[in-house]
Design an enzyme around this catalytic site. Sequence first.
Site, PDB file in Angstrom:
ATOM      1  CG  MET A  30      11.105  20.616 -29.219  1.00  0.00           C
ATOM      2  SD  MET A  30       9.650  19.894 -30.017  1.00  0.00           S
ATOM      3  CE  MET A  30       9.965  20.262 -31.732  1.00  0.00           C
ATOM      4  CB  SER A 104      10.472  27.465 -32.302  1.00  0.00           C
ATOM      5  OG  SER A 104       9.629  26.436 -32.753  1.00  0.00           O
ATOM      6  CD  GLN A 105       9.085  24.339 -26.979  1.00  0.00           C
ATOM      7  OE1 GLN A 105       8.269  23.518 -27.413  1.00  0.00           O
ATOM      8  NE2 GLN A 105       9.921  24.021 -26.013  1.00  0.00           N
ATOM      9  CG  ASP A 224       8.203  26.673 -40.568  1.00  0.00           C
ATOM     10  OD1 ASP A 224       8.403  25.458 -40.369  1.00  0.00           O
ATOM     11  OD2 ASP A 224       8.356  27.538 -39.690  1.00  0.00           O
ATOM     12  CG  HIS A 280      10.944  26.269 -37.672  1.00  0.00           C
ATOM     13  ND1 HIS A 280       9.905  27.146 -37.504  1.00  0.00           N
ATOM     14  CD2 HIS A 280      11.296  25.870 -36.424  1.00  0.00           C
ATOM     15  CE1 HIS A 280       9.614  27.258 -36.221  1.00  0.00           C
ATOM     16  NE2 HIS A 280      10.460  26.508 -35.545  1.00  0.00           N
TER      17      HIS A 280
END
Length: 298
Positions: A30, A104-105, A224, A280
């Site tokens: 994202m 991530s996503q 994270d 992250h």
Amino acid sequence: MMMKSFFLFILVIINAIHADPTPIVLWHGMGDTCCWSFSLGGFKQFLEDEIPGVYVLSLEIGNNTIEDMENGYFMNPNKQVELACDIIANDSKLQGGFNAIGFSQGCQFLRALVQRCGHMLPRVKNLISLGGQHQGVYGLPNCAAVQHLTCDYVRKLLNYAAYNSIVQHGLVQATYWHDPLDESLYRKKSDFLAEINNERAINKTYIENLNKLEHFVMVKFEDDSVVQPRDTEWFAFYEPGQAKKILDLRDSPIYTKDRLGLKRMDKAGKLVFLSSPGNHLQFTDDWFRDNIIKPYLL
């Protein structure tokens, strides 16, 4: 006869030495993009430097990098996965198989790609998940590294209307929002995650395709502060009915009922759980070389 076998053996060794490295497909997260140098474009260059001759495809969903970034917020993942399947199927350089790395996503999007299209695509050898949200998220504290009005908009929609059909269709992050306080609503309304996790019905093709992987490597970032809970990066999540106690993957229904074949993969040594210090997606080049490149990409 023995001499002929010997020469064939030598030929196989020579071909193996000179064989091109396995291609790599990347999918960003994202607020990120496929190609800018300060984004996955820089990481693509890093891989090309580390693995001479490797072909790296960084998926661009849209006609340019701006659209690619916007689509990370506003194009439904089901459509994104469909487009990515077409891109890969039509890339001649990937026809011998490839490794896939998600950020991530992008991790759960790549997993959906494997499950939905794996039987129609060249073989996906190793799936590397860097900070993926495989059981979803319940909280969006600082919108990754992006701080602007779009993030405030995303937060408000998720907090108050994540399961509204319009929001589910038009806001990517809502499609992997997982409310542990209302599991039935999540299973009914989740437009993407509940379906790819086989929580509505069991799609055997998803299980078969996922089990074709050599390894499914999940990386959790120890500090994270972006992903809540961070344990979702190891396919764990809150125990239903509350949002404090974490249920380990091996104790969760998705594993015990083998909804995705993860138990089988685990017993076969295909599930790999790694951790990296830092927030992250913060990892060092040395950590990535030692833990990802050497064992899974070379």
